[in-house]
Design a protein around this motif. Sequence first.
Motif, PDB file in Angstrom:
ATOM      1  N   PRO A 158       0.827  -1.219   0.000  1.00 32.50           N
ATOM      2  CA  PRO A 158       0.000   0.000   0.000  1.00 32.50           C
ATOM      3  C   PRO A 158       0.858   1.264   0.000  1.00 32.50           C
ATOM      4  O   PRO A 158       1.910   1.320   0.650  1.00 32.50           O
ATOM      5  CB  PRO A 158      -0.807  -0.128   1.299  1.00 32.50           C
ATOM      6  N   ASN A 159       0.409   2.242  -0.764  1.00 27.07           N
ATOM      7  CA  ASN A 159       1.068   3.555  -0.847  1.00 27.07           C
ATOM      8  C   ASN A 159       2.458   3.487  -1.483  1.00 27.07           C
ATOM      9  O   ASN A 159       3.271   4.388  -1.280  1.00 27.07           O
ATOM     10  CB  ASN A 159       1.156   4.220   0.535  1.00 27.07           C
ATOM     11  N   HIS A 160       2.731   2.434  -2.199  1.00 25.48           N
ATOM     12  CA  HIS A 160       4.013   2.278  -2.902  1.00 25.48           C
ATOM     13  C   HIS A 160       3.751   1.913  -4.353  1.00 25.48           C
ATOM     14  O   HIS A 160       2.642   1.522  -4.734  1.00 25.48           O
ATOM     15  CB  HIS A 160       4.883   1.189  -2.256  1.00 25.48           C
ATOM     16  N   PRO A 184       7.970   4.655  -2.368  1.00 26.77           N
ATOM     17  CA  PRO A 184       6.746   5.381  -1.991  1.00 26.77           C
ATOM     18  C   PRO A 184       6.148   6.068  -3.217  1.00 26.77           C
ATOM     19  O   PRO A 184       6.870   6.670  -4.024  1.00 26.77           O
ATOM     20  CB  PRO A 184       7.245   6.394  -0.961  1.00 26.77           C
ATOM     21  N   GLU A 185       4.820   5.959  -3.356  1.00 29.33           N
ATOM     22  CA  GLU A 185       4.183   6.399  -4.604  1.00 29.33           C
ATOM     23  C   GLU A 185       4.401   7.883  -4.901  1.00 29.33           C
ATOM     24  O   GLU A 185       4.486   8.269  -6.072  1.00 29.33           O
ATOM     25  CB  GLU A 185       2.689   6.093  -4.561  1.00 29.33           C
ATOM     26  N   ASP A 186       4.529   8.722  -3.871  1.00 33.89           N
ATOM     27  CA  ASP A 186       4.688  10.151  -4.142  1.00 33.89           C
ATOM     28  C   ASP A 186       6.088  10.503  -4.631  1.00 33.89           C
ATOM     29  O   ASP A 186       6.338  11.638  -5.043  1.00 33.89           O
ATOM     30  CB  ASP A 186       4.336  10.979  -2.894  1.00 33.89           C
ATOM     31  N   ASN A 204       1.557  -0.624 -10.322  1.00 38.44           N
ATOM     32  CA  ASN A 204       1.105  -1.249  -9.081  1.00 38.44           C
ATOM     33  C   ASN A 204       1.576  -2.695  -8.973  1.00 38.44           C
ATOM     34  O   ASN A 204       1.549  -3.277  -7.895  1.00 38.44           O
ATOM     35  CB  ASN A 204      -0.427  -1.196  -8.980  1.00 38.44           C
TER      36      ASN A 204
END
Length: 905
Positions: free
Chosen positions: A672-674, A864-866, A898
């Motif tokens: 999650p969030n990556h 991390p996705e951001d 993803n």
Amino acid sequence: MSQQTPTLFLLDGSSWLYRAFHALPPLTNAQGQPTGAVFGMGNMLRKLLASESPEHIAVIFDPRGKTFRHELDANYKANRPPVPPDLSDQFEPIREMVDGLGLPILQIDGVEADDVIGTLARQAEAAGWNTVIVTGDKDMAQVVSDQTVLYDTMKDRRMDPAGVVEKFGVGPERIIDLLALMGDSSDNIPGIPKVGPKTAAKWLNAHGDLDSIIANAEAIGGKVGESLREHLDLLPKSRELATIRCDVELPLRFDQLKRGPSQPEVLRELYARMDFHRWLAELNDAEAPAEATPEAPAEPEQTHYHTVLTREALDALVERLQAADLICLDTETDALDAITGGLVGLSFAVEPGEAWYVPVAHDYMGAPEQLDRDEVLDALRPVLEAEHPPKVGQHLKYDINVLAHHGLQLAGVDFDTMLESYVLDPTAGRHDMDSMAERLLGLKTTSFSDIAGKGKKQLSFNQIDLEQATPYAAEDADITLRLHQTLWGRLAEQASQRKVFETLEIPLLRVLARMERRGVLIDAGHLQTITNEMAETMRQLEQSAYEAAEGEFNLNSPAQLKDILFERLGLPVKRKTPKGQPSTAEDVLSELAAEHPLPQMILDWRGLAKLRSTYTERLPERINPITGRVHTSYHQAVAATGRLSSSEPNLQNIPIRSQEGRRIREAFIAPPNHRLVAIDYSQIELRLMAHFSGDRSMITAFVDGRDIHRNTAAEVWGMALDAVTDEQRRAAKAINFGLIYGISAFGLARNLGIGRDEAQSHMNAFFDRYPGVRDYMDQCKTTAAEQGYVETLAGRRLYLPDIKARNQQARQYAERTAINAPLQGTAADLIKQAMIDIDQWLTDEHPDVRMIMQVHDELVFEIPEDRAEEMAQALARRMEAVGQGLAVPLVAEFGIGNNWDQAHG
């Protein structure tokens, strides 16, 4: 044997030099002359002289040319291949060395070494002497008696009459009959077809001797009995050929064979010529014992293995470790998985011959009380988590992860015997401890199955009695330390290979250990969906196959498939198996697919079955219950070119282009969030070909950023870049990659579906446009033939023992390897360099970014996705930076997603 009785040592020199030649990598001196057999035989001789101090000794060689056995049978030894030139070139230096060591040499025209040895042994026996025959030849077992034994120095094993019975099932007096029955393909002794050693021994024990077997041949049943009766006429000649003559005329009697004084000047000149620098230094050092061999340290006279069960003993061990110059360590666990295995004990060695085992979790009934595991690790922590003393181990990555699983971060990892052997010569043989101990030290070690049993009843290490566990575990540390002393002495003298070891393999070991511990997240539900889809597709393929085959059959049965394809359907036999049956191998089915739909259905069904059993069903089982992730194992010491491989799961074998392969990659997901970021080198081997060859046209294409396949198509077909069709680009791609792998015109024609003449025309056009590539290929083959190996840019060597082979097929394969190995190996070295650099950068500056997988020329990260886009660009630039100094730029391309398929696509 009585110690007071004189002992004669007879060395089978011909057997020894062949074993020495094949036991070591193809070493050469500075002039490119082969030296491996001289070095190997010298090691064995020096070790024997040091350990046995023989007074009466001789080295016996086979004669040049034919012997009296060739008069008995013109086909005797006719199947043996000619002596390799690299070995025959070493015969004379070996004789020089034996002479220089003061050892008598016997080589009798027309008489084999076996017969000379047998005659001398019987002479000595008649005089009441003992004889030790140093050989690995099974034929000599017929000479064994109460006074004569065989000594295999490679296995450190002596064989008396009881040992002959144990090994062969019959006593020495029946070995000739045994050999006559079973034959010997290497000597071209016919024997009886279908009769092996067990059958021959059974018959001899039942009937007494060969004559009785012949007399009772009608009573022996079965097909093997029929074979005996059909070939009875072969037995008299087979027995005569197998019999060692013990009455040949010799120029010397056994008691005249005395060890003389060594000749230092002869040895000094030989060692200098052979580039045996350490042996030469030893001769020049008046204080060094003559038998000392730095490359193969003398074995300790005794071993002292200690079990550490008290705090006082543990404290004393820690003190000894802290004072050591080098610590060898090994861990024992209750499972093979380093990530989840429980620590059962640790073993240590700091000098040969002495080792300690610290048990912490043996829990069999009646096991003695042991120190608490946490207490032991806390006591060892100050020394194991310190950079000094340096540490050595065998496959130390495993131990790093075992200790990390228990909260201890091993530091000072400077040496690894598996990697030392691999870097010295990746093709020399297996790099496991047991194989290396036998090959390099001449020692037979205790295997795990020796103490734990085999199969379903095999015990785990925590169930092993300490009386067996301590010698086994302590031996691991002791032998590993001795291997390191042997291997490091050789590696330290090879500047380029030492650099590869110190700057690539050892740093990478730590990187891979961290990647294995991190693992990758897997979507088990998605894999179950794929499994169900594959099962349905396989069912449909089965039905289609039944219709095409005109009946049901087992798609997994090669025998049934063979009958259907070649008898029922009448398809042509393309190739046969070694047993003479029509082959149904994958390449054969691919060829037959053009003639009938059934072979392609079988291929499709097999492919799905393999993916299902290997990945979609297996991967969920590999999910670690503690981490929730799958932890693959990376292997550094497998591929000869330096490429990494992996297992459990094998990431390299997931199909790249097929729909099924892409679906499996979808199951490798980001947390999650990556996001997953996949970065791979674009056309790295072709770029390296441009660099190595120095071809101006190819370099210009890459420097200008052109599509190299489109560029090749334009060059080969003589057209503008923008006029090249997609089909022509695909053909050019096949030409580009085919030629760097040494493909022939026939192979290229098959790949492109064109005629051989047209394929040859394309190849000629390619080389006309890229003449530097042809020159590079020719130079690779010439250099490899001159020095026996090729190198990567980093200095990694790949030895090519078949580069001068008389067998054309073997030589051509070695030549193709000589061309491609520097490219593949350099590509492997570059991505390893990138992994080391990136791992350090992420550790220091971006600990929230994790490198989790390496596959071929690709690295996969969790980010991390951001920050995914920003870090992907930065990581790609760092991967490209390792190519500084190349004539063309490296290009690293990335994707973000993803799951792995999205990122890889």
